[in-house]
Design an enzyme around this catalytic site. Structure first.
Site, PDB file in Angstrom:
ATOM      1  N   TYR A 111       0.840  -1.189   0.000  1.00  0.00           N
ATOM      2  CA  TYR A 111       0.000   0.000   0.000  1.00  0.00           C
ATOM      3  C   TYR A 111       0.887   1.256   0.000  1.00  0.00           C
ATOM      4  O   TYR A 111       1.924   1.291   0.671  1.00  0.00           O
ATOM      5  CB  TYR A 111      -0.878  -0.061   1.253  1.00  0.00           C
ATOM      6  CG  TYR A 111      -1.768   1.124   1.429  1.00  0.00           C
ATOM      7  CD1 TYR A 111      -2.860   1.327   0.589  1.00  0.00           C
ATOM      8  CD2 TYR A 111      -1.529   2.046   2.432  1.00  0.00           C
ATOM      9  CE1 TYR A 111      -3.682   2.423   0.752  1.00  0.00           C
ATOM     10  CE2 TYR A 111      -2.350   3.148   2.609  1.00  0.00           C
ATOM     11  CZ  TYR A 111      -3.422   3.328   1.755  1.00  0.00           C
ATOM     12  OH  TYR A 111      -4.234   4.411   1.917  1.00  0.00           O
ATOM     13  N   LYS A 208     -11.453  -1.614   4.542  1.00  0.00           N
ATOM     14  CA  LYS A 208     -11.720  -2.307   3.282  1.00  0.00           C
ATOM     15  C   LYS A 208     -12.739  -3.441   3.498  1.00  0.00           C
ATOM     16  O   LYS A 208     -13.870  -3.161   3.779  1.00  0.00           O
ATOM     17  CB  LYS A 208     -10.396  -2.798   2.699  1.00  0.00           C
ATOM     18  CG  LYS A 208      -9.274  -1.723   2.733  1.00  0.00           C
ATOM     19  CD  LYS A 208      -9.551  -0.514   1.887  1.00  0.00           C
ATOM     20  CE  LYS A 208      -8.591   0.653   2.139  1.00  0.00           C
ATOM     21  NZ  LYS A 208      -7.176   0.360   2.123  1.00  0.00           N
TER      22      LYS A 208
HETATM   23  C1  LIG Z   1      -5.972   0.915   2.637  1.00  0.00           C
HETATM   24  C2  LIG Z   1      -4.843   0.040   2.983  1.00  0.00           C
HETATM   25  C3  LIG Z   1      -4.017   0.332   4.080  1.00  0.00           C
HETATM   26  C4  LIG Z   1      -4.194   1.567   4.936  1.00  0.00           C
HETATM   27  O1  LIG Z   1      -5.395   1.538   5.603  1.00  0.00           O
HETATM   28  P1  LIG Z   1      -6.166   2.834   6.168  1.00  0.00           P
HETATM   29  O2  LIG Z   1      -7.329   2.242   6.894  1.00  0.00           O
HETATM   30  O3  LIG Z   1      -6.552   3.689   4.994  1.00  0.00           O
HETATM   31  O4  LIG Z   1      -5.213   3.536   7.071  1.00  0.00           O
HETATM   32  C5  LIG Z   1      -3.003  -0.571   4.379  1.00  0.00           C
HETATM   33  N1  LIG Z   1      -2.804  -1.672   3.640  1.00  0.00           N
HETATM   34  C6  LIG Z   1      -3.571  -1.976   2.585  1.00  0.00           C
HETATM   35  C7  LIG Z   1      -3.297  -3.210   1.791  1.00  0.00           C
HETATM   36  C8  LIG Z   1      -4.610  -1.128   2.212  1.00  0.00           C
HETATM   37  O5  LIG Z   1      -5.368  -1.425   1.143  1.00  0.00           O
END
Ligand SMILES: *Cc1c(COP(=O)(O)O)cnc(C)c1O
Length: 390
Positions: A111, A208
């Site tokens: 990410y 997510k």
């Molecule tokens: C979105 C995401 C993050 C960060 O998460 P947040 O809740 O936006 O802080 C970390 N790792 C992955 C794989 C992501 O898709």
């Protein structure tokens, strides 16, 4: 009721919290309070000193809405403990500051925020970090021998869906006395449980799939009690606690996480197969396609192939932008895992900050589009892609 560990995940997702409400509510309500009153100083000290479990102060995480969430989260990955955070990045930051200070190795793509934290920010604090590609995994021994004590990776990775072998990496890291954290956001606990494959920690952006409706921001860190306890003071004093309202909303989402992700697996497979047959598509990146390089490993370490895929359209970045702009059901937005399908062009969003040569090195072409398959009918999603490609 049967023993929690013998229950299937779908059951634990619904009955995973032992919290009981005095009024008979089947779910822990939102304890919208910052503090909790005690009947005596002795009672208060029992909780402060950890002799008795109990609620105390919400930023510490000592709030029934947060306890209920964490109990359910731990059950999803068969973790001894789970701690909730206000975001996925907050969970990663607290872990890195606790257990990564002797050095962190990141394998493969990750990410964007994680890459920025590891490449640019933690080194400012004197924390040594090394970022290697999946294809450079042969360097892992050398980096571990040099003293790195924490190995971080995602699998499948963003956005090329590269598969990394969780058991093999854990064996290597443990042989050097290092610990392993897997960012399991893309797979979700429904499709992959890294702790069962030897990882020491699992981290999720609960924003997510765990949240699943694009309406909350949260994170979670899971692992053994022994390894999580030292993270406690960092979470507390970084102030990265989830709020009771979000904890309750996330608890609600978890009741449907299994059926949501199972449906997303089915729909993503259908979309991937349709795209693999499409004359205007050059390449499909999806672990569930038998000719995909990660297919065998995915079958070995995953329980489902996931709701994420990427496609290379025939042509260049301008052509891919045109397709993305013509989609109606796939919203143009840089997130994933929700009920609504989303599309992003990595070179203009998640990986926009990288130099073009670095994107090429990571196998991310301008013509690539990343799709997060939601809960719409897959036939409608395929029709939307076909009209945009026409
Ligand atoms: C979105 C995401 C993050 C960060 O998460 P947040 O809740 O936006 O802080 C970390 N790792 C992955 C794989 C992501 O898709």
């Amino acid at each position: 009721m049967s023993d929690k560990h013998s229950q299937s995940m779908a059951t634990r997702a619904i009955h995973g919290s032992s919290g009981k409400d005095a009024h008979g509510s089947p779910h822990t309500p939102i304890y919208n309070t910052t503090t909790f009153a005690f009947s005596s100083t002795a009672d208060l000290l029992d909780v402060v000193d950890g002799r008795k479990p109990g609620s105390l102060y919400t930023r510490y995480g000592l709030n029934p809405s947060i306890f209920a969430l964490e109990e359910t989260l731990a059950g999803l990955e068969n973790a001894e403990m789970a701690w909730a955070f206000c975001s996925g990045m907050a969970a990663e930051t607290a872990l890195f500051l606790t257990h990564g200070r002797e050095g962190i190795v990141c394998i493969g793509d990750a990410y964007g925020g994680t890459l920025e934290l590891l490449a640019s920010q933690l080194p400012l604090l004197g924390i040594p970090t090394q970022l290697i590609l999946g294809s450079e995994i042969g360097r892992l021994d050398e980096l571990l021998a040099a003293g790195a004590k924490l190995v971080f990776f995602e699998t499948p990775t963003n956005p090329t869906l590269e598969l990394l072998d969780i058991q093999a990496i854990c064996a290597k890291a443990h042989a050097h006395g290092a610990m392993v954290v897997v960012d399991n956001t893309f797979a979700s606990p429904v499709n992959q449980r890294p702790l069962e494959l030897g990882a020491d920690f699992v981290v999720h952006s609960a924003t997510k799939y765990l949240g699943g409706h694009s309406d909350l921001t949260a994170g979670v860190l899971m692992g053994s009690k022994e390894l999580l306890m030292p993270v406690w003071n960092w979470r507390k004093n970084l102030g990265s606690m989830i709020s009771p309202e979000v904890a309750s909303l996330l608890s609600r989402s978890l009741r449907t996480v299994v059926i949501r992700v199972q449906q997303q697996n089915i729909s993503a497979q259908a979309v991937a197969e349709a795209m693999a047959r499409h004359p205007k598509i050059a390449r499909v990146y999806y672990p569930g396609l038998p000719d995909f390089p990660g297919y065998e490993l995915a079958k070995k370490q995953m329980h489902g192939f996931g709701g994420m895929l990427s496609i290379d359209v025939k042509g260049n970045g301008v052509d891919a932008t045109r397709v993305a702009d013509r989609l109606h059901l796939f919203a143009l937005a840089p997130s994933l895992g929700g009920a609504e399908s989303l599309v992003t062009q990595p070179c203009t969003t998640t990986h926009h900050g990288l130099a073009p040569e670095e994107r090429t090195r990571r196998g991310i072409s301008g013509a690539m589009l990343r799709l997060s398959v939601g809960l719409e009918d897959s036939a409608d999603l395929i029709a939307d892609l076909e009209q945009a490609l026409a």
